[in-house]
Design a protein around this motif. Structure first.
Motif, mmCIF file in Angstrom:
data_model
loop_
_atom_site.group_PDB
_atom_site.id
_atom_site.type_symbol
_atom_site.label_atom_id
_atom_site.label_comp_id
_atom_site.label_asym_id
_atom_site.label_seq_id
_atom_site.Cartn_x
_atom_site.Cartn_y
_atom_site.Cartn_z
ATOM 1 N N ALA A 186 14.632 -3.090 2.516
ATOM 2 C CA ALA A 186 14.658 -1.843 1.747
ATOM 3 C C ALA A 186 14.864 -0.648 2.671
ATOM 4 C CB ALA A 186 13.358 -1.687 0.967
ATOM 5 N N LEU A 187 15.623 0.319 2.189
ATOM 6 C CA LEU A 187 16.020 1.464 3.012
ATOM 7 C C LEU A 187 14.820 2.258 3.525
ATOM 8 C CD1 LEU A 187 18.483 2.923 4.118
ATOM 9 C CD2 LEU A 187 18.494 4.349 2.058
ATOM 10 N N THR A 243 11.699 -7.780 -2.139
ATOM 11 C CA THR A 243 12.207 -8.115 -0.806
ATOM 12 C C THR A 243 11.115 -8.471 0.199
ATOM 13 O OG1 THR A 243 12.256 -5.756 -0.223
ATOM 14 C CG2 THR A 243 14.288 -6.722 -1.072
ATOM 15 N N GLU A 256 5.299 -0.973 -4.224
ATOM 16 C CA GLU A 256 6.594 -1.613 -4.037
ATOM 17 C C GLU A 256 6.654 -2.877 -4.905
ATOM 18 O OE1 GLU A 256 7.695 -3.568 -0.427
ATOM 19 O OE2 GLU A 256 5.666 -3.487 0.354
ATOM 20 N N ASP A 313 10.558 1.152 -1.315
ATOM 21 C CA ASP A 313 11.719 0.517 -1.948
ATOM 22 C C ASP A 313 12.035 1.248 -3.251
ATOM 23 O OD1 ASP A 313 13.698 -1.188 -2.763
ATOM 24 O OD2 ASP A 313 12.464 -2.989 -2.817
ATOM 25 N N PRO A 314 12.541 2.495 -3.157
ATOM 26 C CA PRO A 314 12.719 3.320 -4.358
ATOM 27 C C PRO A 314 13.893 2.920 -5.248
ATOM 28 C CG PRO A 314 13.555 4.473 -2.436
ATOM 29 C CD PRO A 314 12.911 3.212 -1.931
ATOM 30 N N GLN A 315 14.815 2.109 -4.738
ATOM 31 C CA GLN A 315 16.010 1.786 -5.494
ATOM 32 C C GLN A 315 15.695 1.122 -6.826
ATOM 33 O OE1 GLN A 315 19.073 2.820 -4.725
ATOM 34 N NE2 GLN A 315 19.791 1.974 -6.673
ATOM 35 N N LEU A 316 14.753 0.159 -6.801
ATOM 36 C CA LEU A 316 14.408 -0.540 -8.041
ATOM 37 C C LEU A 316 13.795 0.418 -9.061
ATOM 38 C CD1 LEU A 316 14.376 -3.378 -9.390
ATOM 39 C CD2 LEU A 316 11.990 -3.551 -8.664
ATOM 40 N N VAL A 341 14.501 3.587 -9.476
ATOM 41 C CA VAL A 341 15.601 4.357 -10.074
ATOM 42 C C VAL A 341 16.358 3.509 -11.096
ATOM 43 C CG1 VAL A 341 17.782 5.527 -9.590
ATOM 44 C CG2 VAL A 341 15.841 5.827 -8.043
ATOM 45 N N GLU A 342 16.535 2.225 -10.772
ATOM 46 C CA GLU A 342 17.305 1.332 -11.644
ATOM 47 C C GLU A 342 16.552 0.923 -12.909
ATOM 48 O OE1 GLU A 342 18.250 -1.914 -9.102
ATOM 49 O OE2 GLU A 342 19.765 -0.812 -7.956
ATOM 50 N N THR A 343 15.222 0.886 -12.847
ATOM 51 C CA THR A 343 14.448 0.353 -13.979
ATOM 52 C C THR A 343 13.578 1.375 -14.692
ATOM 53 O OG1 THR A 343 12.576 -0.295 -12.552
ATOM 54 C CG2 THR A 343 14.332 -1.918 -12.875
#
Length: 357
Positions: free
Chosen positions: A117-118, A243, A291, A329-332, A334-336
């Motif tokens: 994760a970024l 992850t 996370e 791990d903020p991407q998930l 934003v996506e959900t």
């Protein structure tokens, strides 16, 4: 006026740790993380137990890894290490890099390319670790760092390092100190399996010393696409949105099974859908942003509750460890996330209209 100041896990639990007066304490004042009662969530799922959340995202680098890293890095400095190395899906690298910086020790990190994760990668890079991304998975990375540590004067700080487990066991001490005893159940995500190993060690030590009257049942939960312990075989290409637990051959496999069996607990698996549901429920009902891997513990409790596992334990206490902060791990998220961004002109009437006020 209260004059007490938390000193970090080594000083707070020194007599239970393998340190001496000669050990230079490298600390970021880790530990002392919140133990939060999740009343809203327990009510929502009709859980007849008291549900508590050990929120390890409140540690300095945002995960439980800091507990073990303070001991591992302190001992590495004591033993004259010139550099440290780790394989990581993210949290270990962030923690090793931060504590290495604090200790003025060079840190080498091997990560699986594209599988970190970024937020975690950013930490390792900013703390000035030397990061190498390999074309492989975590298990490949771990094999490489083990071989490097055996052939070169570099200290391994993955959970194969026993000092990591020693530091991580302090979370069990903190929970017991707050509750006055061990909980009836303790649920954790299981990836490399060092954490369930460490908690069980901590609970056993407090019990052997007579501080705790009982031992908890340890409940470990792997992601369905990365569940080698549940399947009884290494997973060559583990897959999950979580992850941090995307690991196909856990280093502490044997000790996790031992914790399960000695405690009368279990190790089960949860799907990515169940993990995401728990992740969103924690945020929307309890205001806790963890996370995705962290939510595996809560997802597992929801699953076992639906199966009737807790039926005869009404009124008892269960603790779920939330291993890391959601900003890792903020991407998930934003996506959900159920909420959406709405664009509007800087006009009061337009904004009010969009809000339906």
């Amino acid at each position: 006026m209260m004059n007490y100041r938390w000193r970090g896990v080594i000083e707070e639990y020194r007599k239970y740790l393998p340190v001496s007066d000669k050990t230079p304490v490298i600390t970021l004042l880790e530990g002392n993380t919140p133990l939060l009662e999740a009343r809203n969530l327990a009510e929502y799922i009709s859980l007849p137990l008291r549900l508590l959340l050990k929120y390890e995202g409140a540690n300095p680098t945002g995960s439980f890894k800091d507990r073990g890293m303070t001991v591992a890095i302190s001992k590495a400095v004591e033993e004259g290490a010139k550099a440290v190395i780790c394989a990581s899906t993210g949290n270990t690298s962030a923690s090793a890099a931060a504590y290495g910086a604090r200790a003025k020790l060079p840190v080498i990190v091997i990560i699986p390319k594209g599988a970190i994760a970024l937020g975690k990668l950013a930490q390792a890079l900013l703390h000035n670790a030397k990061v190498v991304a390999i074309e492989g998975n975590f298990d490949d990375a771990l094999r490489i760092v083990v071989e490097i540590s055996q052939k070169f004067p570099v200290t391994l700080v993955n959970s194969l390092n026993p000092y990591r487990i020693e530091g991580q066991k302090t979370a069990a001490f903190e929970i017991s100190d707050v509750l006055g005893d061990a909980p009836a159940f303790h649920a954790l995500p299981v990836g490399n399996a060092g954490n369930i190993t460490a908690y069980w060690k901590g609970y056993k030590e407090y019990h052997q010393l007579g501080i705790n009257k009982r031992l908890p049942r340890m409940l470990g939960f792997q992601a369905a696409g990365a569940a080698p312990i549940v399947e009884g075989r290494p997973i060559e290409n583990p897959q999950t949105v979580a992850t941090a637990i995307r690991i196909g051959n856990p280093a502490s496999w044997k000790f996790a099974v031992q914790a399960r069996d000695e405690s009368g607990g279990l190790i089960d698996k949860v799907t990515d859908e169940e993990i995401i549901q728990a992740y969103k429920l924690l945020a929307s009902l309890e205001g806790i942003f963890c996370e995705p891997a962290s939510a595996a513990s809560v997802a597992g409790v929801i699953k076992k509750h639906k199966e009737g596992y807790f039926k005869s334990f009404e009124g008892e206490t269960i603790v779920c460890t939330l291993t890391g902060h959601g900003l890792k791990d903020p991407q998930l998220a934003v996506e959900t996330a159920p909420a959406t961004f709405i664009s509007a002109p800087p006009d009061l009437e337009e904004v009010v209209k969009i809000l339906g006020l």
